[in-house]
Design an enzyme around this catalytic site. Structure first.
Site, short mmCIF file in Angstrom:
data_model
loop_
_atom_site.label_atom_id
_atom_site.label_comp_id
_atom_site.label_asym_id
_atom_site.label_seq_id
_atom_site.Cartn_x
_atom_site.Cartn_y
_atom_site.Cartn_z
N LYS A 172 0.84 -1.21 0.00
CA LYS A 172 0.00 0.00 0.00
C LYS A 172 0.87 1.25 0.00
O LYS A 172 2.06 1.20 0.30
CB LYS A 172 -0.93 -0.01 1.22
N TYR A 217 16.90 30.55 7.33
CA TYR A 217 15.70 31.28 7.71
C TYR A 217 15.64 31.57 9.20
O TYR A 217 15.94 30.71 10.03
CB TYR A 217 14.45 30.48 7.33
C1 LIG Z 1 -0.39 -1.53 6.78
C2 LIG Z 1 -0.98 -2.75 7.33
C3 LIG Z 1 -0.16 -3.85 7.68
C4 LIG Z 1 1.35 -3.79 7.65
O1 LIG Z 1 1.84 -3.25 8.86
P1 LIG Z 1 3.42 -3.22 9.15
O2 LIG Z 1 3.49 -2.73 10.55
O3 LIG Z 1 4.01 -2.26 8.18
O4 LIG Z 1 3.91 -4.60 8.97
C5 LIG Z 1 -0.78 -5.00 8.12
N1 LIG Z 1 -2.13 -5.09 8.22
C6 LIG Z 1 -2.94 -4.06 7.91
C7 LIG Z 1 -4.41 -4.22 8.05
C8 LIG Z 1 -2.40 -2.86 7.46
O5 LIG Z 1 -3.21 -1.85 7.17
#
Ligand SMILES: *Cc1c(COP(=O)(O)O)cnc(C)c1O
Length: 358
Positions: A35, A255
């Protein structure tokens, strides 16, 4: 000359990390979590590199799933939040996607859709995190409704853990909460994220879902917690010195005169800023690497530039390479100094930074 910043994606490190995950969770299949453009690494890059060795891919959006199918993926694809709109159901069936079912409204839409084709469903259980999912005491009923109203090829159970620490006892509480209401061993289960894969092995079951450790950062935000596991950082954010200045005692940098120098020093200007995704709110102990030497960032981060101290790196010159995070400067450490976690920095890396596969 093109602007010298890039994110180098180390494909060997990625393959190494997946191998380690598979060794640790050797009884389970692995959903590689892609994702958010593969946590900022580029979904195409990451998919092409680990497609052979993943059992399936977990994504958030329909677009990501269809992208994978169009790039030849014929392995299971899991939509981590199912569908957001009933219009997506047509494509979910067309592309044989596995859906997460977390709410009653989704169940109703699915029943109304009345497809004659079977579908794979992950029922999301809210076992204590209180984000998505059906309450534990409703699960039996939900399964009953699904079995009687939907053409199913397989029902699996899924939950997500709230705690990502090494010594969590909340994970056990969440599992017990499920156990109280359902004999989950009768189902295919996917409970573990990266933290649970590493430190809570009894949660592995049929499928694990690993994101952050695939990319080589720590689920806890502390690099030291994973340093011994031989997970390697996949992304190196690097750039170059594009200008060098000499400043004198009493002069300021950047800045709002944020940095005041009490000595003569050489400073380097780096082509990287917050518009590239480098966090602006870092503390004054944040380092970069130049010619193998760790050196500090001075003054405020600008939109497109960072100033670093070259007092102790006399041989640094225009064109010298700078590592902002990667093998030596851990993204977890930069994140910590900005009060966040590696996940956020990876996902916030801007589109204008080219990702380069090595
Ligand atoms: C993003 C996600 C994961 C992965 O989590 P990590 O901590 O990066 O391993 C697993 N399950 C769900 C439902 C997620 O949304």
């Amino acid at each position: 000359m093109v602007r010298p910043i890039s994110a180098i994606i180390d494909t060997n490190a990625l393959k190494n990390n997946l191998k380690i995950i598979k060794n640790i969770a050797f009884k389970s299949k692995v959903w590689s979590v892609l994702k958010s453009d593969a946590y900022g690494h580029g979904i195409k890059n990451i998919y092409s590199c680990i497609s052979y060795n993943s059992d399936g891919f977990a994504v958030l959006t329909l677009d990501e799933a269809i992208f994978l199918r169009k790039n030849g993926c014929n392995k299971p694809i899991l939509l981590l939040e199912g569908f957001f709109n009933k219009k997506e159901l047509f494509f979910i069936y067309k592309y044989s996607l596995t859906i997460t079912l977390h709410s009653k409204w989704q169940l109703n839409e699915l029943i109304k859709y009345k497809s004659k084709y079977p579908i794979n469903i992950y029922i999301k259980i809210n076992s204590g995190m209180n984000r998505l999912g059906f309450p534990t005491k409703k699960i039996k009923k939900i399964i009953h409704i699904i079995k009687n109203n939907i053409n199913i090829s397989k029902i699996s159970l899924m939950t997500h853990f709230a705690e990502t620490t090494i010594n969590s006892n909340f994970i056990e509480k969440q599992i017990n909460n499920i156990k109280k209401y359902i004999n989950y061993h009768n189902f295919s289960c996917s409970f573990a994220n990266s933290a649970a894969v590493l430190w809570h092995k009894y949660t592995h079951y049929d499928w694990v879902r690993t994101g952050i450790i695939l990319y080589g950062a720590s689920p806890t935000g502390e690099w030291k917690d994973i340093a011994k596991i031989k997970i390697k950082p996949v992304m190196t954010l690097k750039s170059k010195i594009i200008s060098i200045q000499k400043i004198y005692p009493g002069q300021i940098i950047g800045y709002n005169c944020e940095y005041y120098s009490n000595k003569k020093r050489k400073i380097g200007i780096i082509a990287c800023g917050y518009a590239d995704g480098y966090p602006r709110n870092i503390n004054n102990k944040t380092f970069v690497l130049v010619q193998g030497i760790k050196t500090k960032i001075l003054g405020n981060i600008s939109m497109d530039m960072i100033v670093i101290d070259l007092l102790n790196i006399p041989t640094a010159k225009i064109g010298s390479s700078v590592e902002l995070w990667g093998k030596n400067i851990k993204i977890d450490d930069v994140a910590k100094s900005a009060n966040t976690i590696g996940y956020e920095l990876m996902c916030s890396l801007s589109k204008r930074v080219p990702r380069i596969l090595k």
